[in-house]
Design an enzyme around this catalytic site. Sequence first.
Site, short mmCIF file in Angstrom:
data_model
loop_
_atom_site.label_atom_id
_atom_site.label_comp_id
_atom_site.label_asym_id
_atom_site.label_seq_id
_atom_site.Cartn_x
_atom_site.Cartn_y
_atom_site.Cartn_z
N LYS A 87 0.68 -1.27 0.03
CA LYS A 87 0.06 -0.07 -0.05
C LYS A 87 0.76 1.39 0.13
O LYS A 87 0.53 2.09 -0.71
CB LYS A 87 -0.95 0.10 1.36
CG LYS A 87 -2.11 -0.94 1.09
CD LYS A 87 -2.96 -1.05 2.20
CE LYS A 87 -3.82 -2.37 2.23
NZ LYS A 87 -4.67 -2.57 1.01
N ASP A 101 -8.57 -5.41 -12.81
CA ASP A 101 -8.95 -5.81 -11.60
C ASP A 101 -8.76 -4.51 -10.53
O ASP A 101 -8.38 -3.44 -11.03
CB ASP A 101 -7.66 -6.65 -11.04
CG ASP A 101 -6.21 -6.14 -11.03
OD1 ASP A 101 -6.00 -4.98 -10.35
OD2 ASP A 101 -5.37 -6.61 -11.65
N ASP A 131 -5.46 2.89 -3.26
CA ASP A 131 -4.01 3.32 -2.93
C ASP A 131 -3.75 4.37 -3.87
O ASP A 131 -3.10 5.70 -3.63
CB ASP A 131 -2.95 2.44 -3.06
CG ASP A 131 -2.95 1.20 -2.06
OD1 ASP A 131 -3.59 1.39 -1.12
OD2 ASP A 131 -2.62 0.03 -2.48
O1 RIB Z 1 -3.74 -2.14 -1.74
C1 RIB Z 1 -3.14 -3.09 -2.56
C2 RIB Z 1 -1.92 -3.63 -1.96
O2 RIB Z 1 -2.33 -4.46 -0.74
C3 RIB Z 1 -1.33 -4.78 -2.77
O3 RIB Z 1 -0.20 -4.05 -3.70
C4 RIB Z 1 -0.62 -5.43 -1.81
O4 RIB Z 1 0.68 -5.68 -1.68
C5 RIB Z 1 -1.29 -5.32 -0.45
O5 RIB Z 1 -0.43 -4.85 0.29
#
Ligand code: RIB
Length: 318
Positions: free
Chosen positions: A42, A242, A248
Site C-alpha cells: 500500500k 482488477d 491506494d
Molecule cells: O492495496 C493493494 C496492496 O495491498 C497490494 O499491492 C498488496 O501488496 C497489499 O499490500
Amino acid sequence: MTALAVHIFGSINLDIITSLEHLPRPGETVMAMATARLPGGKGANQAVAAARMGAETYMVGAVGEGDSGSWMLSRLKADGIDVGGVAMLPGVDTGTAYIAVDSVGENQVIVVPGANARLRDARPVSEGVLLAQLEVPVSALLPVFAKSKAVRILNGAPAVQEGRALFEHVDILIVNQHEMAAFLGLESAPDNDDMAVIAETARGLLRREDQTVIVTLGAAGALAVRTGWQLHVPALPVIPVDTIGAGDCFCGALAALLDEGVSLEEALPYATVAAALCTLGQGAAPAMPMREAVEDLIGRPATEHALPIKNRSAASLS
Ligand code: RIB
C-alpha cells in the site's frame, strides 16, 4: 503554485498475482490461468500514484536485503521516488502479498509483512503532506503523526484496530466502507446507495471539528464528510481488469494534489478518476495512471484550482 513534497510512510511488497476462474472456497484447490510478479504494497503503490501525479515523493519503509528488496527499490526509483528513507534489513524477507483475482476482478489478498513489520525510528515531517497506511507498525507511525506539522493523511487500510490510536492526530482519514464498519465495530457496512446513512456513519470516526473523513465507495465514488458538511463525488464508470491498488491510487493522487494547494473539493474528482483508471491495468503500482491521463478525462488541469502557498494548510482542507 509551489508544491512542497509528499512523504509516504508505509509498506513495500512484492505482489504475486494469480488469475483464476473463481476464488477458492475453504478446502478447495483451483487451477490458475496465469501468475505475475509485480511491485506493490500500500505504501509503495501510494508513492507511485503521488509521483505519477507529479509530486516530489519521499518513501519511508523497510525491505529485506535480498533481490526482491533491491528490485522494489529500483522500481520506486524508476518513478523518481526518493527511497533514502527505506531501510534494507539483513536476515528478513521483503513483504510479500499473495493475491488471487477471479474472472470478474474480485480478489483475495494474504500479506506476509516481512520487513514492513520492522519499520522503526521514523521521523516527523515539517511541511507538505504526510500519508500513511496500516501495513506498518502503528507504534512507528504514532510519534510521526503526533509531531508532524504537515497535512496528515491516514489511509486506515487494512483496518488494524490499534490504528484508532492515530485518529486524533490525523487531518484526513480515508477508509473504504468495510474499514469504516470495522473501526466502528459494526457488523456490516451501510449500503452504497444511501449517502445520508454513510455520511452519518462516517462522522462516527471524527475526533476533532477540523477533521475530514473520506469513504471510498468503489463504483459509487467517494464521500467526504465533516461536522455539518458532506460532498459525494461519483466514480468514472469503467470495466475493471482488477481493482488491486485502486484505493491506494485515490490516496496517492489526492495527497499529490493537496500538496500543490488544490482544495479538497477540487482534488476529489481527480483522485476518483485516477482510481478508476488504475483498475484498467493489471496489478497495483504498475497500473497507477500518469497525470496527463487523468486531466485528459476531466478536461482541465488540476493546477487551475491551486491555492497560493501562504493559504495552503488551512484552505486546502476546507
Ligand atoms: O492495496 C493493494 C496492496 O495491498 C497490494 O499491492 C498488496 O501488496 C497489499 O499490500
